[in-house]
Design an enzyme around this catalytic site. Structure first.
Site, PDB file in Angstrom:
ATOM      1  N   ASN A 170     -12.319   5.580  -2.599  1.00 42.90           N
ATOM      2  CA  ASN A 170     -12.497   4.870  -1.325  1.00 42.90           C
ATOM      3  C   ASN A 170     -13.932   5.030  -0.826  1.00 42.90           C
ATOM      4  O   ASN A 170     -14.487   4.131  -0.209  1.00 42.90           O
ATOM      5  CB  ASN A 170     -11.546   5.418  -0.265  1.00 42.90           C
ATOM      6  CG  ASN A 170     -10.154   4.825  -0.379  1.00 42.90           C
ATOM      7  OD1 ASN A 170      -9.936   3.844  -1.094  1.00 42.90           O
ATOM      8  ND2 ASN A 170      -9.206   5.420   0.314  1.00 42.90           N
ATOM      9  N   ASP A 172      -1.065  -0.250  -4.763  1.00 39.10           N
ATOM     10  CA  ASP A 172      -2.402   0.244  -5.121  1.00 39.10           C
ATOM     11  C   ASP A 172      -2.366   1.693  -5.598  1.00 39.10           C
ATOM     12  O   ASP A 172      -3.299   2.173  -6.229  1.00 39.10           O
ATOM     13  CB  ASP A 172      -3.355   0.080  -3.931  1.00 39.10           C
ATOM     14  CG  ASP A 172      -2.835   0.756  -2.661  1.00 39.10           C
ATOM     15  OD1 ASP A 172      -1.617   1.067  -2.575  1.00 39.10           O
ATOM     16  OD2 ASP A 172      -3.658   0.970  -1.757  1.00 39.10           O
ATOM     17  N   LYS A 227      -5.998  -3.962   5.781  1.00 36.97           N
ATOM     18  CA  LYS A 227      -7.240  -3.199   5.572  1.00 36.97           C
ATOM     19  C   LYS A 227      -8.292  -4.106   4.949  1.00 36.97           C
ATOM     20  O   LYS A 227      -7.967  -4.896   4.049  1.00 36.97           O
ATOM     21  CB  LYS A 227      -7.002  -2.042   4.587  1.00 36.97           C
ATOM     22  CG  LYS A 227      -6.010  -1.007   5.039  1.00 36.97           C
ATOM     23  CD  LYS A 227      -5.863   0.081   3.977  1.00 36.97           C
ATOM     24  CE  LYS A 227      -4.844   1.125   4.407  1.00 36.97           C
ATOM     25  NZ  LYS A 227      -4.603   2.138   3.365  1.00 36.97           N
ATOM     26  N   ASP A 228      -9.538  -3.950   5.319  1.00 40.18           N
ATOM     27  CA  ASP A 228     -10.593  -4.778   4.729  1.00 40.18           C
ATOM     28  C   ASP A 228     -10.669  -4.580   3.213  1.00 40.18           C
ATOM     29  O   ASP A 228     -10.778  -5.548   2.448  1.00 40.18           O
ATOM     30  CB  ASP A 228     -11.954  -4.532   5.409  1.00 40.18           C
ATOM     31  CG  ASP A 228     -12.399  -3.075   5.457  1.00 40.18           C
ATOM     32  OD1 ASP A 228     -11.757  -2.220   4.826  1.00 40.18           O
ATOM     33  OD2 ASP A 228     -13.410  -2.785   6.133  1.00 40.18           O
ATOM     34  N   THR A 287      -6.747   3.789  -2.343  1.00 43.24           N
ATOM     35  CA  THR A 287      -6.529   2.382  -1.998  1.00 43.24           C
ATOM     36  C   THR A 287      -7.546   1.429  -2.626  1.00 43.24           C
ATOM     37  O   THR A 287      -7.176   0.397  -3.199  1.00 43.24           O
ATOM     38  CB  THR A 287      -6.559   2.228  -0.470  1.00 43.24           C
ATOM     39  OG1 THR A 287      -5.473   2.981   0.056  1.00 43.24           O
ATOM     40  CG2 THR A 287      -6.433   0.781  -0.044  1.00 43.24           C
ATOM     41  N   ASP A 338       0.831  -1.199   0.000  1.00 42.35           N
ATOM     42  CA  ASP A 338       0.000   0.000   0.000  1.00 42.35           C
ATOM     43  C   ASP A 338       0.877   1.265   0.000  1.00 42.35           C
ATOM     44  O   ASP A 338       1.667   1.452   0.919  1.00 42.35           O
ATOM     45  CB  ASP A 338      -0.902  -0.045   1.241  1.00 42.35           C
ATOM     46  CG  ASP A 338      -2.195   0.716   1.062  1.00 42.35           C
ATOM     47  OD1 ASP A 338      -2.110   1.884   0.666  1.00 42.35           O
ATOM     48  OD2 ASP A 338      -3.260   0.144   1.324  1.00 42.35           O
ATOM     49  N   ASP A 363       1.588   2.475   3.808  1.00 43.41           N
ATOM     50  CA  ASP A 363       0.604   3.553   3.660  1.00 43.41           C
ATOM     51  C   ASP A 363       0.383   4.278   4.985  1.00 43.41           C
ATOM     52  O   ASP A 363       0.325   5.506   5.021  1.00 43.41           O
ATOM     53  CB  ASP A 363      -0.712   2.964   3.153  1.00 43.41           C
ATOM     54  CG  ASP A 363      -1.734   4.045   2.828  1.00 43.41           C
ATOM     55  OD1 ASP A 363      -1.473   4.831   1.896  1.00 43.41           O
ATOM     56  OD2 ASP A 363      -2.770   4.113   3.509  1.00 43.41           O
TER      57      ASP A 363
HETATM   58 ZN   LIG Z   1      -3.597   2.579  -0.384  1.00 44.93          ZN
END
Ligand SMILES: [Zn+2]
Length: 559
Positions: free
Chosen positions: A111, A345, A172-173, A90, A51, A300
């Site tokens: 997002n 990403d 992260k989900d 992301t 990320d 990230d």
């Molecule tokens: Zn990201």
């Protein structure tokens, strides 16, 4: 017919016209797919997303790597990969990696977006949330892939061979869900103080064991990470609003789960969980190839909280390189024949306060004049309209929406006015209306030469996109006031946010370096061909890359 349903229908018609073979909603079954696994195909695809790993940061540290990154740079190296779309966030970024589709087709345009038909809770919809399952009063959301409009590689693999395993883990989900997709055997992401999964599913033994380890590590706390010599020049305090960054070394106070999450420890825990799942699910040992998606989020979190050019990022990448090296060595030890792709990403950008000291005096923070609130006040006054929620957005840059009950003619006038007002602002590069973007052809050719309208087109899906898109000037950071945890970001249509490395590796492969631009949507078709998966024509925005640096061709007849 409700607004959402009628929109969904028109999108379905539009997408079906453009891409006849692609399933247009999550509910529709994917088209037939077949697989003839070549005798020499890898038995496990390990798809890694780092990320916020920009090509710039990768180039900066490339010569320092001795672990997992160093191994991957012996494979097929594409230093100029592109998350080619404008909204470099992301969720859209992850949605491109294993679907082979740009956000225009994945439906994941940002997002979060605004949906004014939402009746429970705020009208801001999170990309990995099922709004239909919201309950009044609850602050939590139900994680879901309901907004992802196309299948992932793992889903194609499972359709061809139901025995194939599709597993995803992430900090992260949205990282796990957008890479795994709808039909996923096991999926875990960091939540609070450990790894969680989808509602209605049990946490399996691998994740229970991992969470136990994390609980113990958290209770103990940990000292700082060592500062490598090459990090010393970056180890300097910089003030950004109420935050001081640049010289953090990640000491962990006992019980501080947030500090654990925003440190190299999160990535190591995610990789450890991945390895436990390899064992539990016997990945790479079955009759057909499996896929393990690993989205590593700490880079990230470090980037947002401390920027890209401090000691923190230097330590983070050093530790990540080591953790990746250990992870690959563990797969080797298990005798698994695996193929790796590693990408990001989106890229990232440093904080203006440090950039000012480092020869980029034009970097700035966006002013509050560029906001939905300011526009609502000005336009409300001019047209005698109620200002509250007249213009809506989720931040200074990106998609903006006008109140949905406005007559179409009036809406058009307001878009024109908003464009004129915003484009007069010295921090704004351009404002593009939805009509302008929709009229732009889906770009072809090298992503580095696309116009801004073409970048926006690759991010545009009429089901979720706004009435206009605001693009800030290069170097304008869309965080008006920095504070602890949030001083720098990404999300712009500029190349510092679009350019990411793409590395493929497999034991014994003939490696090479290709500096010309490719796209992250080229990854899924390349991996599909690698494992003999024949996907229907038109299912991908990307193309197959021949990963054999010699006379062989991994795209074979499918190219
Ligand atoms: Zn990201």
């Amino acid at each position: 017919m409700s607004r959402v349903k009628s929109l969904a229908k028109s999108v379905a018609v539009l997408m079906a016209t453009a891409l006849p073979m692609i399933p247009v909603t999550a509910q529709e079954a994917p088209q037939p797919v077949s697989q003839q696994v070549p005798a020499n195909a890898p038995r496990l695809i390990v798809a890694i997303a780092i990320d916020q790993l920009s090509s710039d940061v990768f180039a900066q540290y490339r010569q320092r790597f001795t672990g997992g990154f160093a191994r991957l740079t012996q494979g097929a190296v594409f230093p100029a990969g592109y998350q080619s779309h404008a909204a470099t966030e992301t969720c859209p970024g992850h949605s491109t990696i294993l679907t082979g589709n740009r956000p225009a087709h994945t439906g994941i345009i940002a997002n979060s977006w605004i949906d004014q038909s939402v009746t429970v809770g705020p009208n801001v919809v999170y990309c990995a949330e099922d709004v239909a399952q919201r309950s009044a009063g609850s602050k939590d959301y139900v994680a879901s892939t309901v907004h992802l409009l196309v299948p992932t590689l793992g889903e194609w693999m499972k359709q061809a061979n139901p025995a194939a395993r599709n597993i995803a883990v992430s900090g992260k989900d949205r990282g796990a869900l957008m890479m795994g997709g709808h039909n996923i055997d096991q999926v875990y992401w960091w939540k609070g103080k450990g790894f969680a999964t989808l509602n209605g599913r049990d946490i399996g033994p691998a994740a229970v064991a991992q969470n136990d380890e994390i609980t113990k590590a958290l209770a103990k706390g940990a000292p700082e990470f060592p500062l490598p010599d090459y990090c010393r020049r970056a180890d300097r305090a910089i003030k950004a609003g109420s935050a001081t960054v640049g010289n953090g070394h990640f000491a962990l106070k006992a019980g501080d789960a947030n500090a654990f999450r925003t440190s190299p420890r999160l990535d190591r825990a995610t990789l450890d969980l991945g390895l436990k799942l390899v064992d539990e699910q016997k990945l790479g040992k079955g009759a057909v190839p499996d896929v393990l998606s690993v989205s590593l989020s700490a880079t990230d979190y470090v980037g947002h909280s401390t920027g890209t050019e401090g000691a923190e990022m230097c330590i983070q990448l050093t530790q990540l390189d080591m953790a990746l090296g250990d992870f690959f060595a563990s797969l080797d030890k298990r005798g698994i024949d695996y193929g790796v792709v590693l990408t990001a990403d989106h890229g990232g950008f440093d904080l203006p306060e440090r950039l000012h000291e480092q020869a980029l005096d034009k970097a700035s923070r966006v002013s509050s004049a560029v906001s939905a609130t300011a526009l609502s006040a000005t336009l409300g006054k001019k047209y005698g309209l109620e200002a509250k929620d007249l213009v809506l957005s989720d931040g200074a840059a990106g998609d903006y929406w006008l109140r949905r009950d406005l007559a179409p003619g009036l809406k058009g006038k307001l878009v024109d006015d908003a464009k004129a007002l915003l484009e007069a602002d010295p921090q704004v590069e351009v404002v593009l209306s939805a009509a302008e973007i929709a009229a732009t052809a889906m770009p072809t050719g090298s992503a580095e030469t696309w116009t801004l309208a073409e970048r926006a087109r690759a991010s545009y899906n009429p089901l979720h996109s706004g009435d206009f898109v605001v693009m800030l000037k290069r170097g304008v950071v869309p965080i008006p006031t920095p504070g602890p945890g949030y001083v720098a970001t990404h999300g712009s249509p500029w190349d510092y946010d679009r350019r990411v490395p793409i590395l493929f590796w497999r034991k014994g492969m003939t490696g090479f370096e290709q500096p010309s631009a490719i796209e992250t949507v080229d990854i899924a078709p390349s991996l599909a061909a690698w494992i003999g998966l024949k996907i229907p024509e038109g299912a991908f925005d990307g193309r197959c890359l021949d990963l054999d640096g010699g006379p062989g061709n991994t795209c074979g007849a499918i190219r």
